[in-house]
Write a protein that holds these residues in place. Sequence first.
Motif, PDB file in Angstrom:
ATOM      1  N   TYR A 168       0.832  -1.204   0.000  1.00 49.13           N
ATOM      2  CA  TYR A 168       0.000   0.000   0.000  1.00 49.13           C
ATOM      3  C   TYR A 168       0.867   1.254   0.000  1.00 49.13           C
ATOM      4  CZ  TYR A 168      -4.208  -2.733   1.183  1.00 49.13           C
ATOM      5  OH  TYR A 168      -5.256  -3.605   1.171  1.00 49.13           O
ATOM      6  N   GLN A 197      -0.502   7.061   1.372  1.00 48.38           N
ATOM      7  CA  GLN A 197      -1.845   7.653   1.391  1.00 48.38           C
ATOM      8  C   GLN A 197      -2.897   6.604   1.737  1.00 48.38           C
ATOM      9  OE1 GLN A 197      -1.845   9.267  -2.585  1.00 48.38           O
ATOM     10  NE2 GLN A 197      -1.537  11.375  -1.813  1.00 48.38           N
ATOM     11  N   GLN A 198      -2.766   5.430   1.178  1.00 49.82           N
ATOM     12  CA  GLN A 198      -3.713   4.357   1.476  1.00 49.82           C
ATOM     13  C   GLN A 198      -3.615   3.952   2.949  1.00 49.82           C
ATOM     14  OE1 GLN A 198      -2.172   1.770  -1.611  1.00 49.82           O
ATOM     15  NE2 GLN A 198      -4.143   1.832  -2.724  1.00 49.82           N
ATOM     16  N   SER A 221      -5.303   6.545   5.134  1.00 49.75           N
ATOM     17  CA  SER A 221      -6.752   6.395   5.058  1.00 49.75           C
ATOM     18  C   SER A 221      -7.231   5.237   5.941  1.00 49.75           C
ATOM     19  CB  SER A 221      -7.160   6.163   3.596  1.00 49.75           C
ATOM     20  OG  SER A 221      -8.547   5.980   3.505  1.00 49.75           O
ATOM     21  N   LEU A 222      -6.523   4.121   5.857  1.00 47.71           N
ATOM     22  CA  LEU A 222      -6.880   2.970   6.702  1.00 47.71           C
ATOM     23  C   LEU A 222      -6.646   3.270   8.179  1.00 47.71           C
ATOM     24  CD1 LEU A 222      -5.341   0.167   4.452  1.00 47.71           C
ATOM     25  CD2 LEU A 222      -7.785   0.517   4.922  1.00 47.71           C
ATOM     26  N   LYS A 279      -6.926   6.147   9.667  1.00 48.71           N
ATOM     27  CA  LYS A 279      -8.038   6.984  10.140  1.00 48.71           C
ATOM     28  C   LYS A 279      -9.296   6.158  10.391  1.00 48.71           C
ATOM     29  CE  LYS A 279      -6.726  11.502   8.453  1.00 48.71           C
ATOM     30  NZ  LYS A 279      -7.187  12.376   9.493  1.00 48.71           N
ATOM     31  N   ASP A 280      -9.383   4.979   9.756  1.00 51.11           N
ATOM     32  CA  ASP A 280     -10.503   4.062   9.984  1.00 51.11           C
ATOM     33  C   ASP A 280     -10.177   3.043  11.084  1.00 51.11           C
ATOM     34  OD1 ASP A 280     -12.098   5.258   8.058  1.00 51.11           O
ATOM     35  OD2 ASP A 280     -11.381   3.938   6.455  1.00 51.11           O
TER      36      ASP A 280
END
Length: 192
Positions: free
Chosen positions: A7, A10-11, A14-15, A17-18
């Motif tokens: 990954y 950036q990916q 994003s993950l 933050k989840d």
Amino acid sequence: MANYNLYTDQQLVSLLKDNDQVAYTEIYDRYQGLLYIYACKITKDESEAEDIVQEVFFYLWDKRAAILFNTSLSSYLYSAVRYKFFNLLDHKKVRANYVESLQRFIEIGNIEADYAIREKELTILIEKEISLLPIKMREVFELSRKAQLSHKEIAEKLRISEKTVKNQINNALKELRMKLGVMAFLLILTRF
């Protein structure tokens, strides 16, 4: 299961933050070593460098939902290390100013009465902790520190070996150091 090392940053962000812990672990694995080397270069101290990097990663996980990444992940992490370093310097400066101020206060001599009161309270606390030692250990300790008997004299008086005397005194000192802390322990060594 996804291969997180493929990954992009950036990916991963994003993950992260989840609340994806695997993404966090991948970010840690990817950047921890590099950030540590960078922190070592700016701090010139391996222990401080390690602490700074750990604080950065702790903050990253703790504030993952709120952090705004206006730059790349790597830029953010390197900036965070720099920020923590400058923060550390500020704390050292405050600490140095405090020590300097305290030294001036001591030189003026206004602490004698306070010192006497604190020393008396500390002596009472030490006596209390000594009284809580196991009976044999307390007896050996008091003969050594208060009666000022040698290990040999204590051994003869109590009919035990000198090695037992030495062990009892060392164990008493360890126990008192744990219960009372460094300052009280130093007082024991000098006064008792």
